[in-house]
Design an enzyme around this catalytic site. Sequence first.
Site, PDB file in Angstrom:
ATOM      1  N   CYS A  65       0.450  -1.558   0.108  1.00  0.00           N
ATOM      2  CA  CYS A  65      -0.550   0.273  -0.149  1.00  0.00           C
ATOM      3  C   CYS A  65       0.534   1.692   0.281  1.00  0.00           C
ATOM      4  O   CYS A  65       2.312   1.134   0.180  1.00  0.00           O
ATOM      5  CB  CYS A  65      -0.706  -0.203   1.102  1.00  0.00           C
ATOM      6  SG  CYS A  65      -0.251   0.548   2.228  1.00  0.00           S
ATOM      7  N   LEU A  66       0.902   2.626  -0.565  1.00  0.00           N
ATOM      8  CA  LEU A  66       1.034   3.294  -0.693  1.00  0.00           C
ATOM      9  C   LEU A  66       1.682   4.489   0.731  1.00  0.00           C
ATOM     10  O   LEU A  66       1.819   4.882   0.551  1.00  0.00           O
ATOM     11  CB  LEU A  66       0.542   4.550  -1.763  1.00  0.00           C
ATOM     12  CG  LEU A  66      -0.397   3.811  -3.536  1.00  0.00           C
ATOM     13  CD1 LEU A  66      -1.588   5.329  -3.773  1.00  0.00           C
ATOM     14  CD2 LEU A  66       1.854   3.807  -4.239  1.00  0.00           C
TER      15      LEU A  66
END
Length: 274
Positions: A178-179
């Site tokens: 995930c970012l």
Amino acid sequence: MPTLTAEKKLTQLQKLFSQMDRALIAYSGGVDSTLVAKIAYDVLGDRALAVTAVSPSLLPEELIDAEEQAAEIGIKQELVETQEMDNPDYTSNPVNRCYFCKSELHDTLKPLAIARGYGYVVDGVNADDLHDYRPGIQAAKERGARSPLAELGVSKLEVREISRLLRLKWWDKPAQPCLSSRFPYGEEITIAKLQRVGRAEVYLRKLGYQNLRVRSQEDTAKIELPPNKIKQFVQNIDLPELVAKFQELGFLYVTLDLEGYRSGKLNQVLEIKN
């Protein structure tokens, strides 16, 4: 060619799923959860469901990939929205941020599984993940999720070998966590920051660099590439154009990490403190 170990572990995974009546897969579209979804569908058919969590920390391009892969596998896929960005325990980005992310995910998936009659929620955690700092694994365990790959000792390399054995064309897809993992612990995470770093990585991928990270610290972007790609990058990329693009996205400064890309690099601060 796949190893005998890969073939053996594929058989073990198939047997594990054959012992389940119905399974809901926490499906991100990454190589791990996609393999789990593939095997679950091959064994259980319509009694397997892939559920993808949609939030600002998931790139739209990654969602498209997840949908295309699920369609090719044949498994039914559903999308759910998660609200981790509403939780200050998550957005303040503590060292156990991932715990709150996975808590939100599984607090969403578990009631859905119960309501639909799925006796198991399974994820794509592999054996190598158990050796890294992954507080989210604990959150999933607390909510009763199972991790077939980790349970059977399937490593990341074996995930790719088994995926190739099953002729999944994305067997060598780069890892894409995930970012939020792009930010140093303690720096607040916002939707704008997630979008900024996500767009920067998409820009670099369109230039032909797939296995990379754009780490973000305040107004500085730090590009991480495999060490053997750094020289080529500097020689071939139009650097002024790249800097202008990143500044257009909202960064003031653009740097290149000379050490190169290494998964989980931001966790090294935890090692130093310990």
